[in-house]
Design a protein around this motif. Structure first.
Motif, PDB file in Angstrom:
ATOM      1  N   SER A 113       0.853  -1.189   0.000  1.00  0.00           N
ATOM      2  CA  SER A 113       0.000   0.000   0.000  1.00  0.00           C
ATOM      3  C   SER A 113       0.888   1.238   0.000  1.00  0.00           C
ATOM      4  O   SER A 113       1.845   1.335   0.778  1.00  0.00           O
ATOM      5  N   TYR A 114       0.577   2.184  -0.888  1.00  0.00           N
ATOM      6  CA  TYR A 114       1.354   3.421  -0.944  1.00  0.00           C
ATOM      7  C   TYR A 114       1.136   4.273   0.302  1.00  0.00           C
ATOM      8  O   TYR A 114       2.044   4.989   0.744  1.00  0.00           O
ATOM      9  N   SER A 115      -0.060   4.202   0.863  1.00  0.00           N
ATOM     10  CA  SER A 115      -0.313   4.974   2.087  1.00  0.00           C
ATOM     11  C   SER A 115       0.523   4.435   3.246  1.00  0.00           C
ATOM     12  O   SER A 115       1.076   5.202   4.042  1.00  0.00           O
ATOM     13  N   TYR A 116       0.636   3.085   3.355  1.00  0.00           N
ATOM     14  CA  TYR A 116       1.468   2.503   4.408  1.00  0.00           C
ATOM     15  C   TYR A 116       2.943   2.834   4.181  1.00  0.00           C
ATOM     16  O   TYR A 116       3.696   3.054   5.143  1.00  0.00           O
ATOM     17  N   THR A 117       3.365   2.855   2.924  1.00  0.00           N
ATOM     18  CA  THR A 117       4.759   3.219   2.644  1.00  0.00           C
ATOM     19  C   THR A 117       5.032   4.665   3.030  1.00  0.00           C
ATOM     20  O   THR A 117       6.088   4.990   3.592  1.00  0.00           O
ATOM     21  N   ALA A 118       4.084   5.556   2.717  1.00  0.00           N
ATOM     22  CA  ALA A 118       4.248   6.959   3.107  1.00  0.00           C
ATOM     23  C   ALA A 118       4.281   7.104   4.630  1.00  0.00           C
ATOM     24  O   ALA A 118       5.078   7.883   5.175  1.00  0.00           O
ATOM     25  N   LEU A 119       3.422   6.357   5.307  1.00  0.00           N
ATOM     26  CA  LEU A 119       3.427   6.397   6.771  1.00  0.00           C
ATOM     27  C   LEU A 119       4.751   5.895   7.325  1.00  0.00           C
ATOM     28  O   LEU A 119       5.298   6.469   8.278  1.00  0.00           O
ATOM     29  N   TYR A 120       5.288   4.825   6.742  1.00  0.00           N
ATOM     30  CA  TYR A 120       6.586   4.313   7.180  1.00  0.00           C
ATOM     31  C   TYR A 120       7.692   5.338   6.928  1.00  0.00           C
ATOM     32  O   TYR A 120       8.616   5.478   7.747  1.00  0.00           O
ATOM     33  N   SER A 121       7.613   6.061   5.805  1.00  0.00           N
ATOM     34  CA  SER A 121       8.619   7.099   5.532  1.00  0.00           C
ATOM     35  C   SER A 121       8.579   8.193   6.584  1.00  0.00           C
ATOM     36  O   SER A 121       9.626   8.673   7.044  1.00  0.00           O
ATOM     37  N   VAL A 122       7.372   8.599   6.976  1.00  0.00           N
ATOM     38  CA  VAL A 122       7.250   9.627   8.013  1.00  0.00           C
ATOM     39  C   VAL A 122       7.743   9.100   9.358  1.00  0.00           C
ATOM     40  O   VAL A 122       8.410   9.814  10.120  1.00  0.00           O
ATOM     41  N   GLN A 123       7.432   7.862   9.660  1.00  0.00           N
ATOM     42  CA  GLN A 123       7.827   7.299  10.948  1.00  0.00           C
ATOM     43  C   GLN A 123       9.342   7.192  11.095  1.00  0.00           C
ATOM     44  O   GLN A 123       9.888   7.429  12.167  1.00  0.00           O
ATOM     45  N   THR A 124      10.008   6.811  10.023  1.00  0.00           N
ATOM     46  CA  THR A 124      11.458   6.585  10.088  1.00  0.00           C
ATOM     47  C   THR A 124      12.276   7.800   9.660  1.00  0.00           C
ATOM     48  O   THR A 124      13.514   7.709   9.614  1.00  0.00           O
ATOM     49  N   SER A 125      11.642   8.908   9.314  1.00  0.00           N
ATOM     50  CA  SER A 125      12.402  10.091   8.882  1.00  0.00           C
ATOM     51  C   SER A 125      13.333  10.625   9.970  1.00  0.00           C
ATOM     52  O   SER A 125      14.492  10.977   9.666  1.00  0.00           O
ATOM     53  N   PRO A 126      12.928  10.721  11.248  1.00  0.00           N
ATOM     54  CA  PRO A 126      13.895  11.179  12.260  1.00  0.00           C
ATOM     55  C   PRO A 126      15.087  10.233  12.399  1.00  0.00           C
ATOM     56  O   PRO A 126      16.218  10.684  12.624  1.00  0.00           O
ATOM     57  N   LEU A 127      14.843   8.932  12.241  1.00  0.00           N
ATOM     58  CA  LEU A 127      15.930   7.979  12.360  1.00  0.00           C
ATOM     59  C   LEU A 127      16.921   8.127  11.211  1.00  0.00           C
ATOM     60  O   LEU A 127      18.146   8.087  11.416  1.00  0.00           O
ATOM     61  N   ARG A 128      16.393   8.292   9.996  1.00  0.00           N
ATOM     62  CA  ARG A 128      17.286   8.495   8.855  1.00  0.00           C
ATOM     63  C   ARG A 128      18.046   9.807   8.980  1.00  0.00           C
ATOM     64  O   ARG A 128      19.233   9.891   8.640  1.00  0.00           O
ATOM     65  N   LEU A 129      17.398  10.864   9.458  1.00  0.00           N
ATOM     66  CA  LEU A 129      18.067  12.142   9.664  1.00  0.00           C
ATOM     67  C   LEU A 129      19.176  12.021  10.711  1.00  0.00           C
ATOM     68  O   LEU A 129      20.267  12.599  10.558  1.00  0.00           O
ATOM     69  N   TRP A 130      18.919  11.243  11.748  1.00  0.00           N
ATOM     70  CA  TRP A 130      19.924  11.041  12.794  1.00  0.00           C
ATOM     71  C   TRP A 130      21.140  10.296  12.237  1.00  0.00           C
ATOM     72  O   TRP A 130      22.285  10.676  12.492  1.00  0.00           O
ATOM     73  N   HIS A 131      20.920   9.225  11.478  1.00  0.00           N
ATOM     74  CA  HIS A 131      22.035   8.488  10.892  1.00  0.00           C
ATOM     75  C   HIS A 131      22.825   9.360   9.910  1.00  0.00           C
ATOM     76  O   HIS A 131      24.066   9.305   9.869  1.00  0.00           O
ATOM     77  N   TRP A 132      22.113  10.180   9.141  1.00  0.00           N
ATOM     78  CA  TRP A 132      22.792  11.061   8.194  1.00  0.00           C
ATOM     79  C   TRP A 132      23.640  12.096   8.929  1.00  0.00           C
ATOM     80  O   TRP A 132      24.777  12.389   8.536  1.00  0.00           O
ATOM     81  N   SER A 133      23.112  12.638  10.017  1.00  0.00           N
ATOM     82  CA  SER A 133      23.864  13.628  10.805  1.00  0.00           C
ATOM     83  C   SER A 133      25.086  12.997  11.449  1.00  0.00           C
ATOM     84  O   SER A 133      26.169  13.598  11.473  1.00  0.00           O
ATOM     85  N   ILE A 134      24.934  11.774  11.983  1.00  0.00           N
ATOM     86  CA  ILE A 134      26.078  11.091  12.584  1.00  0.00           C
ATOM     87  C   ILE A 134      27.158  10.831  11.541  1.00  0.00           C
ATOM     88  O   ILE A 134      28.364  11.007  11.787  1.00  0.00           O
ATOM     89  N   GLY A 135      26.756  10.442  10.335  1.00  0.00           N
ATOM     90  CA  GLY A 135      27.730  10.215   9.269  1.00  0.00           C
ATOM     91  C   GLY A 135      28.455  11.488   8.878  1.00  0.00           C
ATOM     92  O   GLY A 135      29.678  11.491   8.663  1.00  0.00           O
ATOM     93  N   ILE A 136      27.730  12.603   8.770  1.00  0.00           N
ATOM     94  CA  ILE A 136      28.350  13.888   8.439  1.00  0.00           C
ATOM     95  C   ILE A 136      29.331  14.306   9.530  1.00  0.00           C
ATOM     96  O   ILE A 136      30.452  14.769   9.258  1.00  0.00           O
ATOM     97  N   TYR A 137      28.938  14.134  10.773  1.00  0.00           N
ATOM     98  CA  TYR A 137      29.803  14.528  11.886  1.00  0.00           C
ATOM     99  C   TYR A 137      31.088  13.702  11.898  1.00  0.00           C
ATOM    100  O   TYR A 137      32.197  14.242  12.060  1.00  0.00           O
ATOM    101  N   GLN A 138      30.965  12.395  11.723  1.00  0.00           N
ATOM    102  CA  GLN A 138      32.165  11.557  11.720  1.00  0.00           C
ATOM    103  C   GLN A 138      33.063  11.868  10.532  1.00  0.00           C
ATOM    104  O   GLN A 138      34.299  11.892  10.659  1.00  0.00           O
ATOM    105  N   ASP A 139      32.457  12.137   9.364  1.00  0.00           N
ATOM    106  CA  ASP A 139      33.256  12.474   8.189  1.00  0.00           C
ATOM    107  C   ASP A 139      33.992  13.791   8.393  1.00  0.00           C
ATOM    108  O   ASP A 139      35.185  13.931   8.062  1.00  0.00           O
ATOM    109  N   ALA A 140      33.295  14.803   8.933  1.00  0.00           N
ATOM    110  CA  ALA A 140      33.937  16.096   9.182  1.00  0.00           C
ATOM    111  C   ALA A 140      35.042  15.984  10.226  1.00  0.00           C
ATOM    112  O   ALA A 140      36.108  16.620  10.113  1.00  0.00           O
ATOM    113  N   ARG A 141      34.817  15.150  11.225  1.00  0.00           N
ATOM    114  CA  ARG A 141      35.849  14.969  12.249  1.00  0.00           C
ATOM    115  C   ARG A 141      37.083  14.291  11.671  1.00  0.00           C
ATOM    116  O   ARG A 141      38.226  14.661  11.999  1.00  0.00           O
TER     117      ARG A 141
END
Length: 689
Positions: free
Chosen positions: A144-172
């Motif tokens: 279901s596209y609606s369930y996929t969209a809901l999953y994207s919203v649910q996991t967006s903070p987690l993906r943002l956190w992993h992306w930020s951690i990767g940027i921080y480690q790369d910059a360091r």
């Protein structure tokens, strides 16, 4: 655990049929005299020690037997404790035990192996259900596209956190590299650190910000796929990858289950005590020597240990997993053969006991923890991830909600009070009082009889009508004659009076009606000089009596159906109470599990998976299922039995279990199993649709 329990019970009964050597007497012969051995010890002491050891082994064997029909499987800790209590091949005098004691040791090891076998099978089946639920979750997300969209919203903070951690480690890392490049060869590390610390804070932050910006740009250029694909497509790709990993883990577990079911403890014992082994590829059987059951136990223990160690390895395929398991078992058999050639070998029963204890204490917990880690990594997201959005909304609006509750405190208190009063009145007026009326009706309480008029009303009006007609007849005796002529005497006889009363009771007012018709010819004269008014009033009384007779009939009918009306009055209150109770029960989570309709849908889906497994089976295996297909079939059957037990009546469930027993018998071939699936589909269609 139904078919696992039946399997363990069947193998344990086969072990009980094994013929053992003739046991020693449990007490020494009273006429035997102690004889001195070479070292001066007594033979009596040897017999007593052997007797005690045999008694202890018999007691432990009895503890491991499937004496309980409801719970044939013991706990792993209990099996391990029994093995620790056993003393295998204890040296006594010349270092030899009787054949009976040795065979008791092997019987104890065999029963412990059967219990361990059942525990491992049960563990693999129990871990299959969470994997299936997680696979269904990813199927819903991808379906279901609606369930996929809901999953994207649910996991967006987690993906943002992993992306930020990767940027921080790369910059360091970039910062460390830049520092190492700018360091002068003649300067030590301390001087470089002093130069870095002497820079202004704003300059250092500016440098770090530039590194972070460059890291973001480089990662954006390197990750072109993420720039091309939308977050929606990335979520679907992630869900598809996790579902594939879970399916592979489930197939590996099913393959291990199939290997254990087809290659471990696959023997029967005939009436003469001969062991019959049953091959997996063909349906032929082979009668082997009595001593071979010990080798079967050794192979089964090695197979269980290897499967537990290799089943959670996600980096190998199904074929490689099977080859690895059998190669490991073969090498284990060779190592056991080499160990038996030593000068002072360790007894085989002792080695097997140690391996069983290691399986129960080490390998099984490690397998469970590894499976849980993989299921957590590839399974559905945690509750915190799935429900962070409504939780955040509730947290942010908590102050507003609290302010509304405080400002409307009086109204809310009044609503609660009125709700309680209304509920109490409803309970008393529509449930308690109708129940009391029904109970009083059953007891035939006279005060509870329905009555539309008083009991003496009809009798009084009928007697009044008789007196009125009789008085009119006495006053007008000529009206009694049929022709209306004047009677020679002015009085009525007793017979005539009785006849008039009888006719009035029967509703016959002929004399009054004839006079009424005669006066009606000249109504004015009849009103003034005649008895028109009197006859009219008598007819009105007659009408009143007729109405009361009709009402009395209705009253009798209502009294005969009083219990029915009582239950009709009680039904609305009971229906409302039942609906409220079920709603509150579901709201509070008293009824656990799926709804009945959803359970039926899951059963139909499981039956579809079974049909697909049988249909897709390879024909290169002589019409029989492979290890993986057999394991998948048993996993689906285990779930099907659990669902059927919830929604089917007990007598129907017994027939369903019988059909499932025919389904999991792979010796019959795939074609007969498919026919069993068709029979289940039409025979139990009521509970599947």
């Amino acid at each position: 655990m139904s078919f696992v329990a039946d399997l363990v019970r069947r193998i344990d009964l086969q072990l009980d049929r094994l013929p053992l050597s003739t046991p020693l007497p449990l007490s020494p012969s009273p006429i035997s005299s102690p004889q001195k051995s070479k070292d001066g010890s007594s033979k009596q002491i040897s017999i007593t020690s052997e007797t005690l050891q045999i008694s202890e082994l018999q007691r432990l064997v009895k503890l491991l037997s499937t004496t309980s029909s409801s719970r044939p499987l013991l706990k792993a800790s209990r099996v391990k404790r029994i093995l620790e209590q056993a003393r295998f091949s204890t040296p006594i005098l010349d270092g030899a035990l009787t054949n009976y004691a040795v065979e008791l040791e092997w019987l104890l090891i065999s029963k412990a192996t059967v219990q361990t076998y059942g525990l491992i099978l049960n563990t693999l089946l129990i871990q299959n259900l969470p994997l299936s639920n997680d696979i269904w979750y990813w199927d819903e997300v991808l379906g279901s596209y609606s369930y996929t969209a809901l999953y994207s919203v649910q996991t967006s903070p987690l993906r943002l956190w992993h992306w930020s951690i990767g940027i921080y480690q790369d910059a360091r890392q970039r910062l460390k590299t830049q520092i190492s490049k700018t360091r002068h060869p003649s300067l030590g590390a301390s001087s470089t650190e002093t130069d870095q610390s002497s820079r202004p804070l704003a300059g250092r932050w500016r440098q770090f910000y530039g590194l972070v910006k460059g890291s973001v740009q480089d990662r954006s250029i390197a990750d072109v796929r993420h720039r091309v694909m939308s977050p929606f497509a990335l979520s679907r790709a992630e869900a598809r990858q996790k579902r594939a990993c879970l399916k592979k883990l489930r197939e590996m577990s099913a393959t291990g289950l199939g290997i254990l079911l087809n290659e471990s403890l696959g023997f029967d014992v005939d009436d003469e005590g001969n062991i019959i082994t049953k091959g997996h590829q063909t349906s032929t059987s082979t009668i082997i020597h009595q001593e071979e059951w010990k080798n079967i136990m050794e192979k089964s223990i090695a197979l269980m240990e290897t499967v537990l160690q290799k089943v959670t390895s996600p980096d190998i395929g199904i074929t490689d997993f099977e080859d690895t398991v059998f190669a490991s078992v073969e090498s284990d058999s060779e190592s056991v053969g080499l160990a038996s050639d030593n000068i002072t070998p360790v007894p085989r029963t002792t080695l097997l006991s140690m391996r069983l204890q290691k399986i129960l204490q080490v390998h099984m917990p490690d397998h469970v923890s590894s499976t849980q880690l993989l299921a957590t990594e590839y399974g559905r997201p945690p509750r915190l991830v799935r429900y962070w959005l409504p939780g955040t909304v509730l947290l942010l609006s908590s102050s507003t909600i609290l302010r509304i509750l405080v400002s409307r405190k009086k109204e809310i208190t009044t609503w609660i009070r009125e709700l309680g009063r209304t509920t109490l009145d409803f309970w008393v007026n529509w449930v308690v009082d109708p129940v009391k009326k029904v109970i009083s009706t059953i007891h035939h309480d006279k005060d509870s009889d329905l009555a539309l008029m008083s009991r003496r009303s009809l009798e009084g009006d009928r007697e009044s009508l008789e007196r009125m007609v009789l008085d009119y007849s006495i006053d007008h005796p000529h009206s009694v004659t049929e022709d209306g002529s004047t009677r020679p005497t002015g009085q009525l006889s007793e017979a005539e009076i009785s006849d008039i009363k009888k006719k009035v009771r029967e509703g016959d007012l002929t004399a009054v009606l004839m006079a009424y018709e005669r006066d009606l010819r000249s109504p004015f004269i009849g009103t003034i000089k005649g008895d028109l008014v009197r006859t009219l009033l008598i007819q009105i009384q007659k009408t009143k009596v007729d109405v009361e007779v009709a009402i009395g009939g209705i009253d009798t009918l209502l009294k005969s159906q009083e219990l029915v009306f009582g239950f009709v009055g009680l039904t609305p209150g009971l229906l409302v109470c039942l609906g409220v109770f079920r709603w509150v029960s579901r709201l509070l989570g008293i009824h656990k599990g799926l709804a009945k309709g959803k359970q039926q849908g899951v059963m139909l889906r499981v039956l579809r998976n079974i049909d697909r497994t049988l249909t897709a089976s390879s024909s290169s295996n002589n019409g029989m299922l492979s290890y993986k297909e057999h394991g998948l079939l048993l996993c689906e059957v285990d779930l099907l039995l659990k669902l059927a037990k919830r929604i089917m009546p007990s007598e129907i469930n017994r027939e369903f279990v019988e059909e499932v027993g025919d389904l999991i018998d792979i010796r019959t071939g795939v074609e007969r199993q498919l026919r069993v699936v068709e029979r289940i589909r039409w025979a139990f269609a009521r509970w599947l649709n």
